[in-house]
Design an enzyme around this catalytic site. Structure first.
Site, PDB file in Angstrom:
ATOM      1  CG  LEU A  43      62.271 152.844 -23.290  1.00 24.71           C
ATOM      2  CD1 LEU A  43      62.956 153.453 -22.077  1.00 24.71           C
ATOM      3  CD2 LEU A  43      62.414 151.334 -23.238  1.00 24.71           C
ATOM      4  CG  ASP A  46      68.045 146.245 -27.099  1.00 25.34           C
ATOM      5  OD1 ASP A  46      68.191 147.190 -26.325  1.00 25.34           O
ATOM      6  OD2 ASP A  46      68.243 145.060 -26.773  1.00 25.34           O
ATOM      7  CD  GLN A  62      63.153 144.464 -27.024  1.00 25.02           C
ATOM      8  OE1 GLN A  62      63.097 144.203 -25.844  1.00 25.02           O
ATOM      9  NE2 GLN A  62      62.527 143.743 -27.936  1.00 25.02           N
ATOM     10  CB  SER A 106      66.851 142.054 -28.409  1.00 27.78           C
ATOM     11  OG  SER A 106      66.542 143.348 -28.002  1.00 27.78           O
ATOM     12  NE  ARG A 164      68.992 139.912 -22.264  1.00 25.58           N
ATOM     13  CZ  ARG A 164      69.339 139.815 -20.982  1.00 25.58           C
ATOM     14  NH1 ARG A 164      68.923 138.802 -20.239  1.00 25.58           N
ATOM     15  NH2 ARG A 164      70.126 140.718 -20.442  1.00 25.58           N
ATOM     16  CG  ASP A 165      69.621 139.932 -26.708  1.00 25.26           C
ATOM     17  OD1 ASP A 165      68.427 139.888 -26.381  1.00 25.26           O
ATOM     18  OD2 ASP A 165      70.488 140.557 -26.057  1.00 25.26           O
ATOM     19  CD  GLU A 223      72.134 143.327 -22.158  1.00 29.95           C
ATOM     20  OE1 GLU A 223      71.041 142.899 -21.760  1.00 29.95           O
ATOM     21  OE2 GLU A 223      72.478 144.504 -22.037  1.00 29.95           O
TER      22      GLU A 223
HETATM   23  C1  FRU Z   1      69.670 145.009 -24.178  1.00 28.85           C
HETATM   24  C2  FRU Z   1      68.599 144.069 -23.626  1.00 28.85           C
HETATM   25  C3  FRU Z   1      68.598 142.750 -24.349  1.00 28.85           C
HETATM   26  C4  FRU Z   1      67.184 142.275 -24.128  1.00 28.85           C
HETATM   27  C5  FRU Z   1      66.413 143.552 -24.252  1.00 28.85           C
HETATM   28  C6  FRU Z   1      65.176 143.657 -23.424  1.00 28.85           C
HETATM   29  O1  FRU Z   1      69.377 146.343 -23.982  1.00 28.85           O
HETATM   30  O2  FRU Z   1      68.757 143.900 -22.252  1.00 28.85           O
HETATM   31  O3  FRU Z   1      69.576 141.852 -23.918  1.00 28.85           O
HETATM   32  O4  FRU Z   1      66.775 141.306 -25.059  1.00 28.85           O
HETATM   33  O5  FRU Z   1      67.302 144.587 -23.859  1.00 28.85           O
HETATM   34  O6  FRU Z   1      64.503 144.848 -23.713  1.00 28.85           O
END
Ligand code: FRU
Length: 484
Positions: A43, A46, A62, A106, A164-165, A223
């Protein structure tokens, strides 16, 4: 739909040999893309760490190696000289420390001097599955990414586990580095946290929440936030979770943008008007703006073709996901204009003469001259079925429906969407790869992105109205080598 145990989803990849067979298997799929980045196995979700560094573009996605499932996440690395031809580079970051034992989540990339750094979320979980998100960095040394010994900072106490991110950038006026972090308050409202520092590798201080005027406590979690100055305006994008929004069916995952002015002294973003959807398609999420782009009158963006918690037909084949074509973003009279990356035209093979039942071309340019316009792509030989795009002059909108296609998926969020137009319909530029459709409407005033999975019988098209149509096949530009 395959059921995955927690153990299967979070299995660590010990050797590339473990997934070689998966790559060989998915290479047989009729839905593997030709000019879009897609997962080497498993898969892709992001886009991460999108940057121009040392004469080359770098992008990561990701990645879950084992199949079409969200589990233990890696950053898989691809690179390009021109944002059109891409090649696989191998794993960028893997979950191999205590701070990211359950995934490298991410983040973004940033050049410090001549060095390339990645900023990411270390997703730690303890034996009770309690999550601690760490903001971490890694440096490119001799072709490999070396993580810093310690995270830059940990989560704030009075917010939920969703922090996060990190998106890193420098603001010249203030003379500081900033990190924008997607977050959720304790009472489950969305926000972004702002950190700043004089040095991107240490001393990060929490400065407060990003205040977007009129959108205090909007949605559940913001996100993948990104913020960039384009000319005299600021563009803020993020993907608000857990909220239903008008015109988006039952989906609770969206990607939106604001254009306005960012005040770094008060951490307030003043939007000129309401948010708009970055894209009106079924499958578009977690877009990221590239760092270190050559000029600041535009942004370069790429996005995941897919949505969290959704399921697609290629799950059966143990893979799913794709990136969009990179886009160039400009702002004209307060409106966002999105165009496919300049130079994509070099993929064009000879112009096609269309007779209605030829294999569908990969790029169509349609200039619309009248008030009536209907298009059906992927109809069957007898003219039935297809993916339809209908122009409604009275409401000045397009209705897009995948209802008549053979393959149905994610029906619960809706199979029909309405795209409101700013002006009368004048043009459509459509890109069709093996499992995606991207439509640039009226020269990029709005866009529509979705997965699409036509069967062998769905190869025709039908078009009605007063129009001029030009079509091309595009050659392959993304190498699908097994490099892990
Ligand atoms: C968005 C998310 C991000 C996270 C990542 C994990 O799609 O949920 O917030 O960092 O995917 O794969």
């Amino acid at each position: 739909m395959r059921k995955w145990t927690l153990e299967e989803r979070y299995k660590t990849l010990e050797s590339s040999e473990q997934i070689k067979y998966l790559h060989e298997k998915i290479a047989q799929s009729p839905y593997r893309q030709l000019f879009h980045i897609q997962p080497v196995t498993g898969l892709s979700s992001d886009p991460n760490g999108f940057i121009f560094h040392n004469g080359k573009w770098h992008l990561f996605y990701q990645w879950c190696p084992w199949g079409a499932v969200h589990g233990l996440k890696y950053w898989y690395h691809v690179s390009s000289p021109d944002l059109i031809f891409w090649k696989n580079e191998g794993i960028g970051l893997k979950p191999d420390t205590i701070y990211d034992n359950k995934g490298v989540h991410s983040g973004s990339a940033f050049n410090i001097g001549n060095d390339l750094y990645l900023f990411y979320t270390g997703n730690h979980r303890d034996e009770n599955w309690i999550r601690t998100p760490w903001t971490c960095a890694a440096k490119l040394v001799n072709g490999k990414f070396q993580k810093l010994d310690k995270p830059l900072f940990g989560p704030l106490k009075n917010y939920s586990e969703h922090q996060r991110d990190p998106k890193v950038f420098y603001n010249e006026k203030i003379g500081k580095y900033f990190i924008l972090l997607g977050a959720q308050t304790e009472d489950k409202k969305g926000t972004a946290l702002v950190y700043s520092s004089d040095n991107p590798l240490e001393n990060w201080e929490f400065k407060g929440e990003l205040k977007v005027k009129g959108y205090e406590n909007f949605a559940g979690m913001w996100e993948c936030p990104s913020l960039q100055k384009i000319g005299e305006d600021d563009l803020l994008i993020f993907s608000p979770q857990y909220i239903k929004l008008d015109g988006r069916g039952n989906s609770t995952n969206h990607n939106i943008y604001f254009i306005g002015k960012m005040d770094y002294d008060t951490l307030t973003f003043y939007p000129y008007k309401d948010f708009e959807f970055l894209d009106y398609g079924f499958d578009f999420y977690a877009a990221q703006l590239a760092s270190n782009i050559p000029n600041n009158d535009r942004a370069i963006m790429i996005s995941w073709i897919g949505l969290p918690d959704n399921h697609y037909p290629t799950e059966e084949e143990d893979w799913e996901g794709s990136m969009t074509i990179p886009r160039e973003l400009t702002i004209k009279n307060g409106n966002l204009i999105q165009k496919p990356i300049t130079g994509i035209e070099k993929l064009r093979e000879k112009k096609l003469e269309l007779d209605g039942i030829l294999t569908i071309p990969s790029e169509l340019q349609i200039d619309i001259l009248g008030e009536k316009f209907n298009l059906k792509l992927f109809t069957k030989q007898d003219g039935t079925g297809g993916f339809s795009i209908n122009y409604n002059k009275s409401s000045n909108s397009l209705t897009v429906s995948k209802k008549e296609m053979t393959n149905h998926y994610n029906e619960e969020i809706g199979e029909v969407l309405e795209i409101p137009l700013k002006k009368n319909l004048k043009s459509l530029r459509i890109f069709l790869d093996k499992s995606s459709i991207e439509i640039f409407i009226n020269n990029g005033e709005s866009t529509f992105t979705s997965h699409i999975y036509p069967t062998d019988e769905e190869i025709g098209y039908d078009i009605n109205g007063d129009f001029v149509l030009t079509a091309w096949n595009l050659r392959t530009s993304v190498k699908d080598d097994f490099i892990v």
